[in-house]
Design a protein around this motif. Structure first.
Motif, short mmCIF file in Angstrom:
data_model
loop_
_atom_site.label_atom_id
_atom_site.label_comp_id
_atom_site.label_asym_id
_atom_site.label_seq_id
_atom_site.Cartn_x
_atom_site.Cartn_y
_atom_site.Cartn_z
N UNK A 133 -67.25 108.65 -14.53
CA UNK A 133 -65.82 108.39 -14.67
C UNK A 133 -65.20 108.15 -13.30
N UNK A 134 -64.03 107.47 -13.32
CA UNK A 134 -63.17 107.37 -12.14
C UNK A 134 -61.74 107.58 -12.61
N UNK A 135 -60.84 107.85 -11.67
CA UNK A 135 -59.42 107.79 -11.98
C UNK A 135 -58.92 106.37 -11.75
N UNK A 136 -57.83 106.01 -12.42
CA UNK A 136 -57.34 104.63 -12.39
C UNK A 136 -55.85 104.62 -12.05
N UNK A 137 -55.43 103.60 -11.28
CA UNK A 137 -54.03 103.40 -10.92
C UNK A 137 -53.66 101.95 -11.16
N UNK A 138 -52.51 101.72 -11.80
CA UNK A 138 -52.03 100.35 -11.99
C UNK A 138 -50.52 100.30 -11.90
N UNK A 139 -50.01 99.20 -11.33
CA UNK A 139 -48.57 99.01 -11.15
C UNK A 139 -48.12 97.76 -11.91
N UNK A 140 -46.99 97.85 -12.63
CA UNK A 140 -46.37 96.71 -13.27
C UNK A 140 -47.35 96.04 -14.24
N UNK A 141 -47.67 94.74 -14.05
CA UNK A 141 -48.70 94.12 -14.90
C UNK A 141 -50.01 94.89 -14.78
N UNK A 142 -50.31 95.38 -13.58
CA UNK A 142 -51.51 96.20 -13.41
C UNK A 142 -51.47 97.47 -14.24
N UNK A 143 -50.25 97.95 -14.55
CA UNK A 143 -50.13 99.09 -15.45
C UNK A 143 -50.56 98.73 -16.86
N UNK A 144 -50.27 97.50 -17.28
CA UNK A 144 -50.77 97.02 -18.57
C UNK A 144 -52.29 96.91 -18.54
N UNK A 145 -52.81 96.32 -17.47
CA UNK A 145 -54.27 96.17 -17.33
C UNK A 145 -54.95 97.54 -17.36
N UNK A 146 -54.41 98.49 -16.56
CA UNK A 146 -55.01 99.82 -16.49
C UNK A 146 -54.85 100.58 -17.80
N UNK A 147 -53.67 100.48 -18.42
CA UNK A 147 -53.45 101.17 -19.69
C UNK A 147 -54.32 100.63 -20.79
#
Length: 335
Positions: A133-147
């Motif tokens: 496993x890893x932890x994940x971070x995403x911002x804005x559109x990257x939040x959609x990608x990460x989510x």
């Protein structure tokens, strides 16, 4: 390329990776920073980051204001940090459509592509470090990608942080200015300061971005795509796939993914003055994260959508680090 840098007295290793995608001619650029003293790798100390719809991970996460970037901050705190550029962004390869006139092709690099590219980089990191496993971070559109990635791959994610993630909207979404969409668009980087400051109340604009920071960010951002210096000075190419997805999903009440399928701890970070993702959108998403083992909200006062590049960035940095640091599961198991 690998080099050592010093941040606040901590020696970091800065490594640059190329990850193949399986698509001929397309590989992904990943910047990796970690403490030079870190030799034992663990899921809870490993973070993979993905950017938004316009700017690369370098532009959003690795500009060293006052000698330290967001990635530097996390790496100096003991994390093995990977920040990828989705194809079409930063130092990753460009799809062939982005080397042609924009009006010759439909929008490229949509959210499906972003999720696939994030998945390939996560798998690369898991294999490289021998992790599950890893932890994940995403911002804005990257939040959609990460989510979206997490909702489909909970078994590979330790914790998830979403900064100003997209969500369903009844009103216009500023990044979509309307009209027909070609494969890509040009973003006038050096002209973007006025729009950025205009999203804050008038009384907060003068101090929002400290002296010299915008110019440092603009120089760094334009250097992420050398193509622009020859063909469109002071402008940056950005793919239009994420904007097409706004029209196909977020503006018409269609969820791109199901937040209730996320079953890992989640932190949602939001800036008080964010007009791109207003607070009611972020709150609506937060309420949908009902199957996370625990979820937290961090509201950063006097901050816009670009809080990581502003005067109060350290408040966001600290909230994110604290969330990743916290061994909450171990604490609750004792009671």
């Amino acid at each position: 390329m690998k080099q050592n840098i010093a941040i606040n007295g901590t020696e970091l290793v800065f490594d640059e990776l190329r990850v193949p995608t399986g698509t001929p001619g397309i590989d992904l650029y990943v910047r990796n920073k970690r403490p030079a003293s870190l030799h034992t790798f663990m899921p809870e100390r490993t973070i993979v980051m993905v950017h938004g719809a316009t700017f690369s991970s370098g532009s959003l996460y690795d500009v060293p204001f006052n000698g330290m970037s967001f990635i530097d901050y996390l790496a100096a705190a003991g994390y093995d940090v990977y920040a990828l550029d989705v194809r079409g962004y930063g130092h990753s390869a460009r799809p062939p459509e982005m080397e042609q006139p924009a009006d010759q092709s439909l929008p490229v690099v949509n959210t499906d592509t972003g999720v696939a590219d994030l998945g390939m980089v996560i798998d690369h990191v898991l294999q490289r470090r021998g992790l599950e496993k890893v932890s994940v971070f995403g911002m804005s559109w990257g939040g959609t990608v990460a989510g979206a990635y997490t909702s489909r791959n909970n078994d590979k994610v330790h914790k998830l942080v979403l900064l100003a993630p997209q969500w369903l909207s009844d009103g216009p979404i500023p990044i979509d200015s309307g009209g027909p969409l070609g494969a890509w668009r040009l973003v006038p980087v050096r002209e973007s300061k006025a729009r950025w400051l205009s999203t804050a109340p008038e009384h907060g604009r003068a101090t929002l971005v400290p002296q010299g920071w915008f110019e440092q960010w603009a120089d760094f951002t334009l250097a992420e795509d050398p193509w622009s210096s020859e063909r469109a000075p002071n402008q940056l190419r950005a793919s239009n796939g994420p904007i097409q997805d706004i029209r196909d999903y977020w503006r018409v009440g269609r969820k791109y993914y199901e937040p209730a399928d996320i079953r890992v701890p989640v932190l949602l970070v939001h800036g008080e003055w964010d007009v791109d993702v207003p607070i009611e959108l972020a709150q609506a998403l937060f309420l949908e994260l009902r199957n996370a083992p625990y979820r937290q909200w961090a509201e950063i006062g006097e901050a816009t959508h670009l809080v990581l590049l502003e005067k109060n960035r350290l408040l966001a940095f600290q909230a994110i680090r604290d969330f990743y640091d916290r061994a909450f599961e171990a604490e609750t198991a004792k009671h």
